[in-house]
Write a protein that holds these residues in place. Structure first.
Motif, PDB file in Angstrom:
ATOM      1  N   ARG A   1      17.896 -53.193  13.965  1.00 50.54           N
ATOM      2  CA  ARG A   1      18.386 -54.341  13.197  1.00 50.54           C
ATOM      3  C   ARG A   1      18.079 -55.621  13.966  1.00 50.54           C
ATOM      4  O   ARG A   1      18.065 -55.621  15.194  1.00 50.54           O
ATOM      5  CB  ARG A   1      19.903 -54.243  12.979  1.00 50.54           C
ATOM      6  CG  ARG A   1      20.339 -53.045  12.164  1.00 50.54           C
ATOM      7  CD  ARG A   1      21.849 -52.943  12.065  1.00 50.54           C
ATOM      8  NE  ARG A   1      22.463 -52.497  13.317  1.00 50.54           N
ATOM      9  CZ  ARG A   1      22.682 -51.232  13.629  1.00 50.54           C
ATOM     10  NH1 ARG A   1      22.339 -50.279  12.803  1.00 50.54           N
ATOM     11  NH2 ARG A   1      23.267 -50.915  14.780  1.00 50.54           N
ATOM     12  N   ALA A   2      17.845 -56.696  13.230  1.00 50.36           N
ATOM     13  CA  ALA A   2      17.555 -57.986  13.861  1.00 50.36           C
ATOM     14  C   ALA A   2      18.457 -59.054  13.262  1.00 50.36           C
ATOM     15  O   ALA A   2      18.661 -59.103  12.037  1.00 50.36           O
ATOM     16  CB  ALA A   2      16.090 -58.370  13.662  1.00 50.36           C
ATOM     17  N   ASP A   3      18.983 -59.914  14.120  1.00 53.18           N
ATOM     18  CA  ASP A   3      19.858 -61.003  13.656  1.00 53.18           C
ATOM     19  C   ASP A   3      19.078 -62.200  13.145  1.00 53.18           C
ATOM     20  O   ASP A   3      19.620 -63.046  12.440  1.00 53.18           O
ATOM     21  CB  ASP A   3      20.772 -61.453  14.804  1.00 53.18           C
ATOM     22  CG  ASP A   3      21.705 -60.344  15.266  1.00 53.18           C
ATOM     23  OD1 ASP A   3      22.136 -59.548  14.407  1.00 53.18           O
ATOM     24  OD2 ASP A   3      21.990 -60.268  16.473  1.00 53.18           O
ATOM     25  N   ALA A   4      17.799 -62.284  13.512  1.00 53.22           N
ATOM     26  CA  ALA A   4      16.959 -63.403  13.082  1.00 53.22           C
ATOM     27  C   ALA A   4      15.515 -62.934  13.024  1.00 53.22           C
ATOM     28  O   ALA A   4      15.135 -61.964  13.691  1.00 53.22           O
ATOM     29  CB  ALA A   4      17.095 -64.585  14.043  1.00 53.22           C
ATOM     30  N   ALA A   5      14.716 -63.635  12.231  1.00 56.72           N
ATOM     31  CA  ALA A   5      13.300 -63.289  12.132  1.00 56.72           C
ATOM     32  C   ALA A   5      12.576 -63.661  13.422  1.00 56.72           C
ATOM     33  O   ALA A   5      12.873 -64.678  14.054  1.00 56.72           O
ATOM     34  CB  ALA A   5      12.674 -64.023  10.952  1.00 56.72           C
ATOM     35  N   GLU A   6      11.623 -62.827  13.804  1.00 49.04           N
ATOM     36  CA  GLU A   6      10.792 -63.093  14.979  1.00 49.04           C
ATOM     37  C   GLU A   6       9.446 -62.409  14.773  1.00 49.04           C
ATOM     38  O   GLU A   6       9.377 -61.183  14.687  1.00 49.04           O
ATOM     39  CB  GLU A   6      11.447 -62.582  16.255  1.00 49.04           C
ATOM     40  CG  GLU A   6      10.631 -62.905  17.502  1.00 49.04           C
ATOM     41  CD  GLU A   6      11.279 -62.383  18.770  1.00 49.04           C
ATOM     42  OE1 GLU A   6      11.138 -63.032  19.814  1.00 49.04           O
ATOM     43  OE2 GLU A   6      11.943 -61.323  18.719  1.00 49.04           O
ATOM     44  N   HIS A   7       8.385 -63.218  14.696  1.00 53.06           N
ATOM     45  CA  HIS A   7       7.044 -62.694  14.456  1.00 53.06           C
ATOM     46  C   HIS A   7       7.042 -61.861  13.169  1.00 53.06           C
ATOM     47  O   HIS A   7       7.513 -62.323  12.140  1.00 53.06           O
ATOM     48  CB  HIS A   7       6.537 -61.926  15.672  1.00 53.06           C
ATOM     49  CG  HIS A   7       6.576 -62.717  16.945  1.00 53.06           C
ATOM     50  ND1 HIS A   7       6.017 -63.983  17.034  1.00 53.06           N
ATOM     51  CD2 HIS A   7       7.121 -62.444  18.158  1.00 53.06           C
ATOM     52  CE1 HIS A   7       6.203 -64.435  18.257  1.00 53.06           C
ATOM     53  NE2 HIS A   7       6.875 -63.537  18.950  1.00 53.06           N
ATOM     54  N   GLU A   8       6.550 -60.614  13.237  1.00 56.45           N
ATOM     55  CA  GLU A   8       6.471 -59.808  12.008  1.00 56.45           C
ATOM     56  C   GLU A   8       7.806 -59.174  11.631  1.00 56.45           C
ATOM     57  O   GLU A   8       7.927 -58.558  10.567  1.00 56.45           O
ATOM     58  CB  GLU A   8       5.411 -58.717  12.160  1.00 56.45           C
ATOM     59  CG  GLU A   8       5.768 -57.575  13.088  1.00 56.45           C
ATOM     60  CD  GLU A   8       5.406 -57.837  14.535  1.00 56.45           C
ATOM     61  OE1 GLU A   8       5.347 -56.858  15.322  1.00 56.45           O
ATOM     62  OE2 GLU A   8       5.175 -59.004  14.914  1.00 56.45           O
ATOM     63  N   VAL A   9       8.806 -59.292  12.489  1.00 55.79           N
ATOM     64  CA  VAL A   9      10.125 -58.728  12.216  1.00 55.79           C
ATOM     65  C   VAL A   9      10.942 -59.718  11.400  1.00 55.79           C
ATOM     66  O   VAL A   9      11.005 -60.904  11.737  1.00 55.79           O
ATOM     67  CB  VAL A   9      10.853 -58.395  13.530  1.00 55.79           C
ATOM     68  CG1 VAL A   9      12.274 -57.935  13.263  1.00 55.79           C
ATOM     69  CG2 VAL A   9      10.078 -57.332  14.295  1.00 55.79           C
ATOM     70  N   THR A  10      11.559 -59.231  10.329  1.00 54.39           N
ATOM     71  CA  THR A  10      12.424 -60.071   9.505  1.00 54.39           C
ATOM     72  C   THR A  10      13.887 -59.772   9.817  1.00 54.39           C
ATOM     73  O   THR A  10      14.207 -58.746  10.416  1.00 54.39           O
ATOM     74  CB  THR A  10      12.148 -59.830   8.011  1.00 54.39           C
ATOM     75  OG1 THR A  10      12.206 -58.421   7.743  1.00 54.39           O
ATOM     76  CG2 THR A  10      10.772 -60.352   7.628  1.00 54.39           C
ATOM     77  N   ARG A  11      14.757 -60.677   9.414  1.00 56.02           N
ATOM     78  CA  ARG A  11      16.190 -60.493   9.674  1.00 56.02           C
ATOM     79  C   ARG A  11      16.709 -59.297   8.890  1.00 56.02           C
ATOM     80  O   ARG A  11      16.323 -59.062   7.760  1.00 56.02           O
ATOM     81  CB  ARG A  11      16.957 -61.757   9.285  1.00 56.02           C
ATOM     82  CG  ARG A  11      18.439 -61.724   9.651  1.00 56.02           C
ATOM     83  CD  ARG A  11      19.046 -63.094   9.491  1.00 56.02           C
ATOM     84  NE  ARG A  11      19.104 -63.499   8.099  1.00 56.02           N
ATOM     85  CZ  ARG A  11      20.140 -63.252   7.290  1.00 56.02           C
ATOM     86  NH1 ARG A  11      21.198 -62.597   7.750  1.00 56.02           N
ATOM     87  NH2 ARG A  11      20.126 -63.677   6.047  1.00 56.02           N
ATOM     88  N   GLY A  12      17.621 -58.535   9.512  1.00 58.66           N
ATOM     89  CA  GLY A  12      18.168 -57.346   8.870  1.00 58.66           C
ATOM     90  C   GLY A  12      17.499 -56.095   9.407  1.00 58.66           C
ATOM     91  O   GLY A  12      17.027 -56.062  10.550  1.00 58.66           O
ATOM     92  N   PRO A  13      17.440 -55.039   8.615  1.00 52.32           N
ATOM     93  CA  PRO A  13      16.760 -53.818   9.066  1.00 52.32           C
ATOM     94  C   PRO A  13      15.297 -54.100   9.388  1.00 52.32           C
ATOM     95  O   PRO A  13      14.588 -54.723   8.601  1.00 52.32           O
ATOM     96  CB  PRO A  13      16.895 -52.874   7.864  1.00 52.32           C
ATOM     97  CG  PRO A  13      18.076 -53.389   7.108  1.00 52.32           C
ATOM     98  CD  PRO A  13      18.056 -54.871   7.282  1.00 52.32           C
TER      99      PRO A  13
END
Length: 516
Positions: free
Chosen positions: A485-497
């Motif tokens: 899970r991610a709390d914020a978008a970073e590069h290709e990763v979006t917030r959430g799962p």
């Protein structure tokens, strides 16, 4: 007689549709760009004050098309060429072509830099179709990175009700120049694996019980022509899957073990890989009830099983010459009159027993069943399990690295190489033999958790608990509790799962196939 369960009508989910990816020969000066809103070209850092910026393929053509001095405009806009940067330039809009020009910094043009740069483009381009030379001449790994970065950064989670589904930054991504279509299609398959993992993990748990996950498996399997076998609660009881049954006992939704497989055309020496995924569709902690704040994200506690399903489907889509079996250990860890208790002894598949100390450490119980079954029945050459298993992994490594455990150095190196290639980073952790006595039980083969106050090493101890269930097989364990899970978008990763693990597993399966 059981009491009927009354539930409210569940909302219907609308899932995101990815942009279409096309390949067109030619340059920004010669290709047909009608209908394209944004033209994006790469630049890299220069070698000194005299050449602060290096134009890459298509940049000079774009400058001519827009009638600008690219170096001067980039200098005025403080463009550095650093990876993962995208700058919209204030330039005249020519007739009959893209109205906006974006320069994308690509750094050293490594696959990681290109993936992050394409993600930056997806977020900076605004609405409208995009044409770019980012993938021109960068080779298979570079092309795949560009497509993955753009698609994954464009992703939006499912929505319900009157909420409008998010529009992708572009409905179409046009790749200009020397780009192999096969590499594009490969990247679409790997990105689709991550998207499927994200979609399943993002689905709320009033929809997503084990039965719903079984239905999703059947849907994915039908599209990919996978073989599916489902062990429902009755069969789990007959065959002795005590871990799954104990964890699922407190819920109105019964547990299941789903086996989904891809088998390539018969060929001597094809390796057999088993992937095992933790599939807790919601985790209250059971009688060891979690605090409210800790429960909010627990719809994603099945992310390991989602990554496994997605990886098996991608292996079939890519027709990898390796036999892959996925085991999804599905249960809901709820609170009810029949919930399992601290102090219980659970008998797993194959006969190994566990003394329960913490009902919120349920993941290792369901994984134990699945690993023991894989060892006894499926006879794999190698087995890898993936699970949002311990908060300790996140405390140790944060949200950017998953914890990797394996007693097999070669296997650990393969998985680490796959992680580096995909940007889904791992860090190998030790299986500390000195900690094994802390799992000793007077009643059972092992305790579920260490009860010594202040002992720590929760992720290590969980891996040590799992290892005996794999028998003597080559085995690795990925604890993705921090990275799922991610709390914020970073590069290709979006917030959430995040979908973490799906592309890593596919990349590793490709290396297994290549070495067969």
């Amino acid at each position: 007689m059981s009491t009927p369960t009354v539930t409210a009508a569940a909302p219907e989910l609308r899932r995101w549709t990815p942009p279409v990816v096309e390949v067109r020969r030619g340059t920004p000066a010669t290709a047909d760009l009608s209908g394209i809103a944004v033209l994006a070209v790469p630049v890299a850092p220069g070698e000194g004050a005299d050449t602060p910026l290096q134009p890459r393929p298509g940049a000079a053509d774009a400058a001519v098309r827009h009638g600008i001095d690219l170096a001067a405009v980039c200098a005025a806009e403080a463009v550095t060429g650093a990876a993962a940067t995208a700058t919209r330039l204030p330039v005249p809009a020519p007739e009959g072509g893209p109205q906006r020009l974006v320069v994308v910094g690509v750094g050293d043009s490594s696959p990681t830099a290109l993936r992050r740069s394409a993600a930056a483009l997806a977020r900076a381009a605004g609405t409208g179709d995009v044409a770019t030379t980012l993938a021109d001449g960068v080779g298979p790994a570079g092309t795949r990175a560009v497509v993955e970065g753009f698609l994954l950064a464009s992703y939006s989670p499912p929505v319900t009700g009157r909420k409008a589904a998010a529009e992708p930054p572009a409905r179409r991504l046009v790749l200009l120049g020397e780009v192999a279509l096969a590499d594009v299609r490969h990247a679409e398959a790997t990105a689709a694996a991550t998207v499927l993992t994200r979609d399943l993990a993002a689905t709320p748990s009033n929809l997503k019980d084990p039965a719903w996950m079984v239905a999703q498996v059947h849907e994915v399997a039908a599209a990919a022509r996978l073989k599916v076998e489902v062990r429902d609660a009755d069969r789990l009881r007959r065959e002795g899957f005590g871990g799954l049954l104990a964890v699922g006992a407190g819920s109105a939704s019964e547990p299941a073990l789903v086996q989904v497989g891809w088998t390539p055309r018969a060929r001597p020496g094809v390796p057999h890989v088993v992937l095992v995924g933790k599939g807790i569709t919601y985790d209250t902690g059971g009688l060891g009830l979690k605090p409210r704040e800790s429960m909010v994200a627990m719809k994603t506690d099945m992310a390991g099983s989602a990554a496994v399903l997605a990886a098996v489907a991608a292996a079939a889509r890519l027709k990898l010459p390796v036999r892959v079996t996925g085991l999804l250990a599905l249960a809901e860890n709820s609170l009810g009159a029949s919930s399992y208790r601290p102090g219980d002894v659970v008998r797993h598949y194959g006969g190994r027993t566990t003394e329960v100390n913490n009902t919120d450490a349920e993941g290792r119980l369901v994984l134990g069943d699945a690993l023991a079954y894989a060892d006894a029945v499926l006879a794999p050459d190698v087995v890898v399990d993936v699970a949002t298993l311990t908060g300790a992994a996140g405390l140790a490594l944060g949200k950017r690295h998953a914890a990797l455990f394996s007693p097999d150095d070669a296997l650990a190196d393969q998985l680490a190489a796959a992680a580096a290639a995909t940007g889904e980073r791992v860090w190998r952790m030790p299986l500390v033999e000195d900690y094994r006595p802390a799992l000793a039980s007077d009643l059972a083969d092992a305790r579920q958790v260490v009860t010594t106050p202040g002992f720590g090493a929760g992720a290590v101890v969980a891996a040590l608990f799992l290892r005996p269930f794999a028998g003597g097989r080559r085995w690795a364990h990925l604890d993705i509790a921090g990275t799922g899970r991610a709390d914020a978008a970073e590069h290709e990763v979006t917030r959430g799962p995040t979908g973490f693990g799906a592309r890593l597993l596919v990349e590793w399966l490709e290396s297994v196939a290549a070495g067969a």
